[in-house]
Design a protein around this motif. Structure first.
Motif, mmCIF file in Angstrom:
data_model
loop_
_atom_site.group_PDB
_atom_site.id
_atom_site.type_symbol
_atom_site.label_atom_id
_atom_site.label_comp_id
_atom_site.label_asym_id
_atom_site.label_seq_id
_atom_site.Cartn_x
_atom_site.Cartn_y
_atom_site.Cartn_z
ATOM 1 N N GLU A 71 -11.063 -2.557 5.823
ATOM 2 C CA GLU A 71 -11.299 -4.086 6.114
ATOM 3 C C GLU A 71 -10.363 -4.365 7.533
ATOM 4 O OE1 GLU A 71 -9.551 -8.006 3.899
ATOM 5 O OE2 GLU A 71 -10.182 -6.246 2.846
ATOM 6 N N GLN A 118 0.733 -1.308 0.182
ATOM 7 C CA GLN A 118 -0.039 0.032 -0.158
ATOM 8 C C GLN A 118 0.785 1.201 0.033
ATOM 9 O OE1 GLN A 118 -3.130 -0.327 -0.248
ATOM 10 N NE2 GLN A 118 -3.468 -2.354 -0.125
ATOM 11 N N GLU A 177 -9.977 1.002 1.120
ATOM 12 C CA GLU A 177 -10.617 -0.359 1.703
ATOM 13 C C GLU A 177 -9.987 -1.127 2.358
ATOM 14 O OE1 GLU A 177 -12.063 1.507 -2.424
ATOM 15 O OE2 GLU A 177 -10.227 1.153 -1.388
ATOM 16 N N PHE A 178 -8.436 -1.372 2.114
ATOM 17 C CA PHE A 178 -7.581 -2.265 2.920
ATOM 18 C C PHE A 178 -7.583 -1.822 4.454
ATOM 19 C CE2 PHE A 178 -3.635 -3.686 4.576
ATOM 20 C CZ PHE A 178 -3.560 -5.002 4.397
ATOM 21 N N LYS A 208 -4.588 1.161 -5.349
ATOM 22 C CA LYS A 208 -5.837 0.712 -5.569
ATOM 23 C C LYS A 208 -6.802 0.469 -4.473
ATOM 24 C CE LYS A 208 -4.965 -0.996 -10.375
ATOM 25 N NZ LYS A 208 -3.465 -1.012 -10.042
ATOM 26 N N THR A 209 -6.275 -0.305 -3.478
ATOM 27 C CA THR A 209 -7.003 -0.578 -2.449
ATOM 28 C C THR A 209 -6.677 0.063 -1.002
ATOM 29 O OG1 THR A 209 -5.851 -2.515 -1.745
ATOM 30 C CG2 THR A 209 -7.681 -2.813 -3.289
#
Length: 498
Positions: free
Chosen positions: A235, A193, A231-232, A227-228
């Protein structure tokens, strides 16, 4: 105990204390924040005083095949990446042993890279996505991979981000990239990330070994990220919108504990206090410091060099001016184990040959000369590509380092001599640069080859002048220390006749 011995002991304590961690300090300046409209990327590379640096020019190559390999150079790990078919010409200032870890450089397209600033993800975040230490990209590789093939700063950031997402980051780092139009800064979060942000043109950015970026908007072209990224974090419980409000990259991913309070926060606090004195903030409130700040006075090249030389002069936290104090809790910007510091200046309105200049100071920034190296320089002298972890009499790195080591044996007495001489020299060279650059512009209109030769000859002469001054200062200081030591241990007889 003699003064000389006391200083040597203090110096050894200072080196031992600060060598236990990673370090660097970064300062970025937007074109509307600078006095002359240039963009500046500055960083001190701090690790080990024994790390001699070489200056390399990597020629352009065509029809390449195969992969770039860190292991092939005995680098940090086994990272690999496909070689570009056609590689651009670029410069680096690498570690003597591997010829990697290139610190700073420009390529022929005008992209400049400064890497890296060591930063640290939180243990909680790393538990979910550890650094890919065996094959992930590290500061060993970043300059060579990016400079060999990217033609804009945005492209370079995107490529580095892609590598982090696919192959992984082998460590935590921040990287600055500049071109004719903009400055970008990328920070890793975890092994895969990352986030990057474009420097606002009217502001500056300072960092000292900590994740500093905060706000993120995937739809805003001034941001890039994995990209995440959000979201990561959601989560894994690193970020909760109801609990935390707007997403904050630093809060979600990076370390923030007692180590930052003395090792990192004071450097950023001091820089912001210098350029934006109206900011009233607690030195221990690092997470709340503004990411970008507007200078209350336009920033000059000399201002930026002064930041790299800063060691809290005039305050109780100065670890040098009243005798070496390796137990000082505030870590200064300028430390003895800095192996090089640089200011990359980009002036887009000028031809690249003179518009891109790297001011590089070898060794401890406080006690070195920032020598200008133009992008138009054709080759380096032989002693710029030699030097190891053992002192010698020829390599350019050790000429500066030996003077600095000698100076630190009596900093209060000797440092003012060195600093005054280097300041006078830098002021003189700055005036000469203006004259040479004006002459270059005139000559280039009718004879570009002659203009390039004139610039190259000037740059080589400047480098030689700095080297000669350094040797002269070393002899001057040895003379003074010889007198001091003789005075301490003269052993005269009672009649003082022999």
């Amino acid at each position: 105990m003699s003064t000389f011995k006391k200083c040597l002991i203090a110096l050894s304590i200072n080196v031992a204390v600060v060598s236990s961690g990673f370090a660097c300090t970064t300062l970025l300046v937007g074109n509307e924040a600078s006095a002359d409209g240039s963009m500046m990327v500055a960083r001190s590379a701090d690790s080990d005083a024994m790390k001699a640096q070489h200056f390399l020019i990597h020629p352009a190559k065509t029809n390449q095949t195969g992969v770039y390999s860190t292991k092939a150079h005995n680098g940090a790990n086994n990272f690999t990446w496909p070689l570009p078919k056609n590689s651009l010409r670029y410069t680096t200032v690498p570690n003597w042993k591997t010829q990697l870890h290139g610190a700073t450089g420009f390529n022929e397209a005008g992209v400049g890279v400064s890497g890296t600033e060591s930063i640290f993800a939180s243990p909680k975040a790393l538990a979910f996505d550890p650094y890919v230490e065996d094959v992930g990209i590290t500061e060993d590789d970043i300059p060579d991979v990016l400079l060999s093939q990217t033609k804009t700063a945005r492209e370079a950031i995107a490529l580095l981000g892609h590598i982090i997402e696919t192959t992984g980051a082998g460590e935590g780092f921040g990287v600055a990239v500049v071109d004719d139009n903009e400055v970008w800064y990328l920070e890793t979060a975890t092994g895969h990330q990352w986030m990057a942000q474009r420097l606002p043109s009217s502001q500056y950015f300072a960092s000292g070994n900590q994740g500093r970026l905060q706000s993120y908007d995937a739809k805003d072209p001034n941001f890039m990220g994995s990209k995440t990224l959000v979201e990561f974090a959601t989560e894994k419980g690193l970020y909760d919108q109801k609990r935390d409000g707007a997403f904050n990259f630093s809060k979600a991913y990076t370390r923030d504990d007692e180590r930052d309070r003395t090792y990192n926060d004071p450097r950023v606090w001091t820089i912001q206090k210098q350029f934006t004195p109206s900011l009233k903030q607690d030195v221990a409130a690092g997470r709340q410091f503004p990411v970008f700040a507007t200078p209350e006075k336009k920033m000059t090249l000399d201002d930026v060099k002064a930041v790299l030389r800063d060691h809290y002069e005039g305050t109780e936290h100065d670890p040098y001016s009243k005798g070496l104090n390796g137990k000082e809790p505030w870590r200064p910007v300028s430390v003895f184990r800095t192996y090089e510091a640089h200011v990359m200046q980009v002036r887009p309105w000028l031809p690249k040959e003179i518009g891109e200049v790297s001011y590089i100071g070898l060794g401890m920034a406080d006690l070195t000369a920032f020598v200008p190296y133009y992008s138009g320089l054709k080759a380096y002298p032989a002693n710029y590509i030699i030097g190891t972890d053992k002192a010698d009499s020829q390599s350019i790195y050790w000429k500066y380092r030996k003077l600095q080591t000698l100076t630190m044996t009596d900093y209060p007495k000797l440092a003012p001599i060195v600093k005054r001489a280097y300041k006078d020299w830098e002021d003189k060279i700055a005036k000469e640069q203006k004259e040479v650059e004006a002459e270059y512009l005139k000559m280039a209109k009718t004879n570009k080859a002659a203009a390039n030769k004139m610039l190259n000859d000037f740059n080589l002469r400047v480098m030689a002048d700095a080297e000669e001054l350094t040797e002269s200062l070393t002899n001057q200081l040895f003379t003074l220390r010889t007198k001091d030591i003789q005075s301490d241990i003269f052993f005269a007889n009672a009649a003082k006749k022999d």
